[in-house]
Enzyme design. Sequence first.
Site, PDB file in Angstrom:
ATOM      1  N   HIS A 134       0.826  -1.223   0.000  1.00 35.45           N
ATOM      2  CA  HIS A 134       0.000   0.000   0.000  1.00 35.45           C
ATOM      3  C   HIS A 134       0.856   1.268   0.000  1.00 35.45           C
ATOM      4  O   HIS A 134       0.322   2.375  -0.022  1.00 35.45           O
ATOM      5  CB  HIS A 134      -0.917   0.031   1.228  1.00 35.45           C
ATOM      6  CG  HIS A 134      -1.857  -1.135   1.315  1.00 35.45           C
ATOM      7  ND1 HIS A 134      -2.714  -1.467   0.291  1.00 35.45           N
ATOM      8  CD2 HIS A 134      -2.062  -2.057   2.301  1.00 35.45           C
ATOM      9  CE1 HIS A 134      -3.411  -2.548   0.645  1.00 35.45           C
ATOM     10  NE2 HIS A 134      -3.031  -2.927   1.842  1.00 35.45           N
ATOM     11  N   HIS A 173      -6.167  -7.405   0.701  1.00 35.99           N
ATOM     12  CA  HIS A 173      -6.367  -6.013   0.284  1.00 35.99           C
ATOM     13  C   HIS A 173      -5.746  -5.772  -1.084  1.00 35.99           C
ATOM     14  O   HIS A 173      -4.719  -6.354  -1.416  1.00 35.99           O
ATOM     15  CB  HIS A 173      -5.732  -5.063   1.306  1.00 35.99           C
ATOM     16  CG  HIS A 173      -6.280  -5.222   2.688  1.00 35.99           C
ATOM     17  ND1 HIS A 173      -5.661  -6.020   3.637  1.00 35.99           N
ATOM     18  CD2 HIS A 173      -7.391  -4.713   3.265  1.00 35.99           C
ATOM     19  CE1 HIS A 173      -6.374  -5.983   4.762  1.00 35.99           C
ATOM     20  NE2 HIS A 173      -7.434  -5.204   4.560  1.00 35.99           N
ATOM     21  N   ASP A 264      -3.949 -12.471   5.090  1.00 41.68           N
ATOM     22  CA  ASP A 264      -5.227 -12.006   5.632  1.00 41.68           C
ATOM     23  C   ASP A 264      -6.386 -12.533   4.785  1.00 41.68           C
ATOM     24  O   ASP A 264      -7.542 -12.269   5.066  1.00 41.68           O
ATOM     25  CB  ASP A 264      -5.272 -10.469   5.749  1.00 41.68           C
ATOM     26  CG  ASP A 264      -4.563  -9.764   4.617  1.00 41.68           C
ATOM     27  OD1 ASP A 264      -4.236 -10.435   3.612  1.00 41.68           O
ATOM     28  OD2 ASP A 264      -4.339  -8.543   4.719  1.00 41.68           O
ATOM     29  N   TYR A 304      -3.324 -11.197   9.851  1.00 42.89           N
ATOM     30  CA  TYR A 304      -3.468 -10.651  11.206  1.00 42.89           C
ATOM     31  C   TYR A 304      -4.041 -11.616  12.224  1.00 42.89           C
ATOM     32  O   TYR A 304      -4.178 -11.283  13.388  1.00 42.89           O
ATOM     33  CB  TYR A 304      -4.274  -9.345  11.132  1.00 42.89           C
ATOM     34  CG  TYR A 304      -3.610  -8.426  10.143  1.00 42.89           C
ATOM     35  CD1 TYR A 304      -2.456  -7.731  10.497  1.00 42.89           C
ATOM     36  CD2 TYR A 304      -4.044  -8.344   8.818  1.00 42.89           C
ATOM     37  CE1 TYR A 304      -1.773  -6.952   9.577  1.00 42.89           C
ATOM     38  CE2 TYR A 304      -3.370  -7.565   7.893  1.00 42.89           C
ATOM     39  CZ  TYR A 304      -2.237  -6.876   8.283  1.00 42.89           C
ATOM     40  OH  TYR A 304      -1.555  -6.129   7.369  1.00 42.89           O
TER      41      TYR A 304
HETATM   42 ZN   LIG Z   1      -3.786  -7.015   3.647  1.00 39.00          ZN
END
Ligand SMILES: [Zn+2]
Length: 739
Positions: A134, A173, A264, A304
């Site tokens: 990110h 993500h 994740d 996580y």
């Molecule tokens: Zn992620």
Amino acid sequence: MMTGVVYDDDFTVHGCLWDENYSESPQRFTSILQRCNSLGLIDRCVKIDARPATREELLSKHTIEHVDLLKSTQDLHDEELLENISSEYDSIYLHPFTYKQCLLAAGSSIELAKAVADGRVINGMAIVRPPGHHAMKSEYCGYCFFNNVAIAAQYLLDKTTVRKILIVDWDIHHGQATQQMFYDDPRVLYFSIHRYEHGQFWPNLRESDFDHVGHGNGTGFNVNVPLNKTAMKNDDYMAITHYLLIPLAIEFSPDFIIISSGYDSAIGDPKGEMLVTPACYAHITQKLMNLTHGKIISILEGGYYLKSLAEGAALTLRALLGDPCPVIDSLRQPCDSVMETIRSVIHVHAMYWDCFKYSILYSEILPEIRYDFVVEKSTEKSKIIYQTRNMYSKIDTKRLDTILNNIITDTRLFNPPIRMGLIIETVEHSITNTEHSDVYEYLKSHVGHLHILNERQSTIKELNLAHSTKHIEYMIQMNQQKYTNDNNYFESIENNLALNTFRYFVGSLLQIIDSIFESKIRSGIYVKLPVEDSAKDLCFLNASVISAKYAIQKYKLKRILIIELNEDISQLHYDDQILVISVQRILNGLSLENKNITALWSKEILNDADFTTMMLHLILPIAYEYNPELIIMSTKFDLNMNTISGIQITPIIYGHLTQWLSTLANGKLMVCEQKVNSYSIYRKECLLECSKALLGIPISKLCVKKQLNLETKQILHNNIKRHIKNWKSLQLNINKLVE
Ligand SMILES: [Zn+2]
């Protein structure tokens, strides 16, 4: 060739000073390292030294201001000030050591990439944090500061001979920063599978949808696979792998693969809310490993829920080390939502990629584009202040831990000391002569040491597992009459020469099966001598089926998959515990169907692209649904040189078929090669590719350029149509789209 691993104790320093529940925590690193160590994986790897990235390396992907601002925070020990700066960015916390640790994460990623590019190691894993995908050109975001994967990719392009890189981002993500950094660069194909929910999932960007395909020269080189529902399973991820990722990767033909490895997406993760099991990552990894001569690295991103993070990462490393993939539950059909996504991706990319243009899943219907995220309009003109604490409540993981512990216990890791056993038939049936055979010498000169097993003769009783003595006697007599016109002469069954030779054939296969199930070897190859005299060719007795029955009886197996290339035995040996997939050309009409599979075509020449398409869309989905405990590949390679059989595939295909199939059944796979009557170099090359696949030696790259066409699609369509009712994995609503 060895696997490299890079990590450093300093990856545990950067942590949130004001919120102990912050999910991007040092425990993420320690839990992975602990699990890898407990499986003994780290000791088997070459340790690559961690090092900080240089300023020049950082500036290849970030602005001076971006680098300097972070650098300036390294002397700040005022917690309040650090939190204030952090609040200017979305999901960011700063620590006095953040800058140094970020340098180390980026530099270590480069070192690993370099070690693979230089050939010091074959592949590897970077256990680093903070994550990077990110981190934009000049904006910190989502726990990320420097984009480790992008910096490593740029390094490879600038400083090594690597020309084409595939980045596979399976973090839940969207790696919007990596997408932006290579959006107009055709040298990097960015492929991301991410939770999207029509824009409602973070980072809530319109650009994360499937219709963002790249720009300028990079058009077609950005592939987003947005997931619009949660609770996606292995079935959905493997469908994406088989129908999108692998066909695309083969056509793109990268020199190097980097996995943006976020866990994740794994079961139990509070952010992802998906149900992918840790073993699934091993399957995706090993599907990719044979596409770049083995050059692949995995760089840690998110994840996580510590238990599934550690297990997923450990099983990925284990896959890179070449250990057999753990068995996953039988795959069923992917969910409607993921199929809609897959079709949308195929639709928008069909104009750039032949594999999608001629995909069975291609449809003219325009996919729907939906973006439901509503940006809250701020009334004030002031800067946005992002949340920096109390974003995550401490979750009770007790229930999840039980689920994960069960998954871990059920995932029986199988890894015998020897990867492949080899038996080559000799006239004298002696092991000494094997070592003088030309096949042995050829293989040895290419792959080095080979583990030889003894031939043994099967008993009549073992043959009786598939054929009664009466039947054997009758068939031998019929055979003799046919070739010798001798109606009267018949030796006793024990002394029949032809049968004695056949018993060595069967016995040797049983020898391989015993060695596999006694955990001495993982897989095996048997090479049979040609039968010079047709009268002695007992081809009416099927050694594969006898072996399968033996394994069922002795080892209580319930599902055995026989892949029969060039011969149709599907009508002959129907058995609940055996599935036969035969691949053959048929000239007139269709054969009768039962639950067994015949992959048929009537095309003049079957090429590598046709065969690959059939593997990915028919054979592998069915094999994954069937979930065999043993795979027997019965081959007659030389027949492929025969124009009647109509196959013109290269030996490389067999390497890939073997490698992809051996991700199933814990890698328990036996190749049974029957020589027909010629000694061809083609046959030796086929055996070599299969051996390499089983030994974990990089196999040659597949090349299907300009081979795909409408005929390929038609062959596949006809085959799927014929088997669709028996196999859930084929039920993808293809009919209404194609017809
Ligand atoms: Zn992620």
